[in-house]
Design a protein around this motif. Structure first.
Motif, PDB file in Angstrom:
ATOM      1  N   THR A 210       1.156  -0.713   0.019  1.00  0.00           N
ATOM      2  CA  THR A 210       0.269   0.106  -0.390  1.00  0.00           C
ATOM      3  C   THR A 210       1.250   1.124   0.080  1.00  0.00           C
ATOM      4  OG1 THR A 210      -2.067  -0.983   1.243  1.00  0.00           O
ATOM      5  CG2 THR A 210      -1.963   1.066   0.877  1.00  0.00           C
ATOM      6  N   LEU A 211       2.084   1.500   0.654  1.00  0.00           N
ATOM      7  CA  LEU A 211       2.551   2.798   0.452  1.00  0.00           C
ATOM      8  C   LEU A 211       3.580   2.591  -0.655  1.00  0.00           C
ATOM      9  CD1 LEU A 211       4.262   2.454   4.775  1.00  0.00           C
ATOM     10  CD2 LEU A 211       1.938   4.087   3.290  1.00  0.00           C
ATOM     11  N   MET A 212       3.896   1.498  -0.550  1.00  0.00           N
ATOM     12  CA  MET A 212       4.812   1.715  -2.173  1.00  0.00           C
ATOM     13  C   MET A 212       3.713   2.717  -3.407  1.00  0.00           C
ATOM     14  SD  MET A 212       7.921   0.652  -1.895  1.00  0.00           S
ATOM     15  CE  MET A 212       8.821  -0.785  -1.087  1.00  0.00           C
ATOM     16  N   GLN A 213       2.459   2.042  -3.074  1.00  0.00           N
ATOM     17  CA  GLN A 213       1.587   2.679  -3.789  1.00  0.00           C
ATOM     18  C   GLN A 213       1.051   4.463  -3.571  1.00  0.00           C
ATOM     19  OE1 GLN A 213      -1.340   0.106  -3.668  1.00  0.00           O
ATOM     20  NE2 GLN A 213      -0.475  -1.297  -5.122  1.00  0.00           N
ATOM     21  N   ILE A 214       1.280   5.072  -2.335  1.00  0.00           N
ATOM     22  CA  ILE A 214       0.539   6.105  -2.092  1.00  0.00           C
ATOM     23  C   ILE A 214       1.715   7.073  -1.290  1.00  0.00           C
ATOM     24  CG2 ILE A 214      -1.336   5.139  -2.041  1.00  0.00           C
ATOM     25  CD1 ILE A 214      -0.070   6.785   1.766  1.00  0.00           C
ATOM     26  N   ALA A 215       2.210   6.464  -1.396  1.00  0.00           N
ATOM     27  CA  ALA A 215       3.897   7.527  -0.267  1.00  0.00           C
ATOM     28  C   ALA A 215       4.681   8.304  -0.958  1.00  0.00           C
ATOM     29  CB  ALA A 215       4.685   6.320   0.991  1.00  0.00           C
ATOM     30  N   ARG A 216       5.109   9.230  -0.675  1.00  0.00           N
ATOM     31  CA  ARG A 216       6.205  10.227  -0.761  1.00  0.00           C
ATOM     32  C   ARG A 216       6.195  10.244   0.594  1.00  0.00           C
ATOM     33  NH1 ARG A 216       4.422  14.418  -5.085  1.00  0.00           N
ATOM     34  NH2 ARG A 216       6.765  15.245  -3.899  1.00  0.00           N
ATOM     35  N   PHE A 217       8.284  11.400  -0.202  1.00  0.00           N
ATOM     36  CA  PHE A 217       8.415  11.902   1.608  1.00  0.00           C
ATOM     37  C   PHE A 217       9.288  13.237   1.447  1.00  0.00           C
ATOM     38  CE2 PHE A 217       9.707   7.469  -0.246  1.00  0.00           C
ATOM     39  CZ  PHE A 217       9.537   7.017   0.214  1.00  0.00           C
ATOM     40  N   ASN A 218       8.643  14.447   0.653  1.00  0.00           N
ATOM     41  CA  ASN A 218       8.449  15.758   0.397  1.00  0.00           C
ATOM     42  C   ASN A 218       7.754  16.132  -0.389  1.00  0.00           C
ATOM     43  OD1 ASN A 218       9.130  14.578  -2.408  1.00  0.00           O
ATOM     44  ND2 ASN A 218      10.633  15.978  -2.809  1.00  0.00           N
ATOM     45  N   SER A 219       7.656  17.044  -0.700  1.00  0.00           N
ATOM     46  CA  SER A 219       6.495  18.631  -1.237  1.00  0.00           C
ATOM     47  C   SER A 219       7.187  19.218  -2.118  1.00  0.00           C
ATOM     48  CB  SER A 219       5.607  18.278  -0.189  1.00  0.00           C
ATOM     49  OG  SER A 219       4.675  19.281  -0.257  1.00  0.00           O
ATOM     50  N   ASN A 220       6.113  19.328  -3.146  1.00  0.00           N
ATOM     51  CA  ASN A 220       6.468  21.053  -3.405  1.00  0.00           C
ATOM     52  C   ASN A 220       5.980  22.271  -3.582  1.00  0.00           C
ATOM     53  OD1 ASN A 220       8.672  19.567  -5.061  1.00  0.00           O
ATOM     54  ND2 ASN A 220       6.878  18.988  -6.533  1.00  0.00           N
ATOM     55  N   HIS A 221       4.598  21.795  -2.569  1.00  0.00           N
ATOM     56  CA  HIS A 221       3.500  23.045  -2.545  1.00  0.00           C
ATOM     57  C   HIS A 221       3.154  22.746  -0.574  1.00  0.00           C
ATOM     58  CE1 HIS A 221       2.589  21.175  -6.729  1.00  0.00           C
ATOM     59  NE2 HIS A 221       2.085  23.099  -7.088  1.00  0.00           N
ATOM     60  N   PHE A 222       3.041  24.048   0.327  1.00  0.00           N
ATOM     61  CA  PHE A 222       2.801  24.601   1.042  1.00  0.00           C
ATOM     62  C   PHE A 222       1.740  25.377   1.416  1.00  0.00           C
ATOM     63  CE2 PHE A 222       6.143  22.476   0.715  1.00  0.00           C
ATOM     64  CZ  PHE A 222       7.177  22.244   1.884  1.00  0.00           C
ATOM     65  N   GLN A 223       1.132  25.484   2.187  1.00  0.00           N
ATOM     66  CA  GLN A 223       0.326  26.638   2.353  1.00  0.00           C
ATOM     67  C   GLN A 223       0.846  27.073   3.925  1.00  0.00           C
ATOM     68  OE1 GLN A 223      -4.091  25.872   5.219  1.00  0.00           O
ATOM     69  NE2 GLN A 223      -5.105  26.001   2.913  1.00  0.00           N
TER      70      GLN A 223
END
Length: 277
Positions: A210-223
């Motif tokens: 499941t985690l392989m399909q949905i996980a990431r570890f960083n972001s490009n967008h912040f509120q």
């Protein structure tokens, strides 16, 4: 001017931050307070929230939306009708026939949501559901504004996602959710790659898949959320800013202002929707 100064500071924080991993132990995360010098009675609170810690409403599986406690089946059906391109309502959902019967009437979008506040136009999404509730003597609820996003590729940053979001992921067991949460505030234990998931013995084979399909570890967008208030003048104003980060560069994608409200006994006289400037 204060809000723009805070935005500049927040953008600088993100520009110098390490880009490959974003987690809750980093400088940008958490609540910040600024008391402007030589300005009597003014206080400023602000915080940055990782948009990848939320569920992308445009890309989410219906099962994920149904697992959010603030949404019932009818509200989810209406969200799906708002997004799909046909004019056939889902059971308990809504299409043009419903929205055009309102006063004033408007059309069902039948397309992707462009601004998360658009959810307020959808049947079954009340102001309370959107913003959440914080009422004395009652169980507090988290609003859709803090749970859903329109940014990103649909993957969730497990280093910043709340327990509420992780519990909405189908097939992810409670033990896996607790394991992820326990690692979010330490630089030594946060997740930085798929290998960290694969090598973690606290995850079952189903959890790992499941985690392989949905996980990431960083972001490009912040509120960026900014709250400016002066208790002596009974004044409060709030801003929502979406900041995009690419490498070491940042830019503002949207700037929304919540109209100033006068307070009586700490209760807003009006509840204003965020309007794009």
């Amino acid at each position: 001017e204060i809000a723009y100064a805070i935005c500049t500071q927040a953008r600088y924080m993100l520009s110098v931050d390490e880009k490959n991993v974003d987690s809750l132990d980093e400088t940008w995360a958490g609540q910040h307070r600024l008391t402007p010098p030589d300005v009597n009675g003014w206080e400023v609170d602000w915080k940055l929230i990782d948009e990848a810690s939320k569920i992308n409403v445009n890309l989410a599986y219906p099962d994920m939306l149904l697992r959010l406690k603030c949404l019932d089946e009818a509200a989810v059906a209406s969200i799906l009708d708002w997004l799909d391109k046909d004019d056939v309502p889902n059971p308990d959902g809504a299409e043009d026939d419903y929205y055009l019967s309102l006063e004033p009437g408007y059309n069902c979008k039948n397309g992707a949501i462009d601004n998360i506040a658009e959810l307020l136009l959808i049947k079954g999404i009340s102001v309370q559901i959107y913003y959440g509730s914080n009422t004395a003597g009652q169980e507090n609820s988290i609003g859709l504004n803090d749970l859903l996003t329109i940014y990103g590729d649909g993957r969730i940053n497990i280093n910043t996602a709340s327990k509420t979001i992780l519990e909405a992921v189908p097939l992810l067991c409670d033990t896996a959710v607790d394991e992820i949460i326990s690692r979010q505030t330490s630089a030594a234990t946060k997740f930085s790659s798929m290998d960290d998931i694969e090598q973690n013995d606290n995850f079952s084979a189903a959890d790992k898949l499941t985690l392989m399909q949905i996980a990431r570890f960083n972001s490009n967008h912040f509120q960026l959320q900014i709250k400016i208030r002066n208790k002596k003048q009974n004044f409060q104003s709030e801003y929502l800013v979406i900041i995009e980060r690419q490498d070491s560069k940042t830019k503002i994608l949207s700037w929304q202002r919540r109209a100033p409200a006068l307070f009586k006994d700490k209760t807003p006289l009006t509840h204003n929707i965020y309007l794009q400037e």
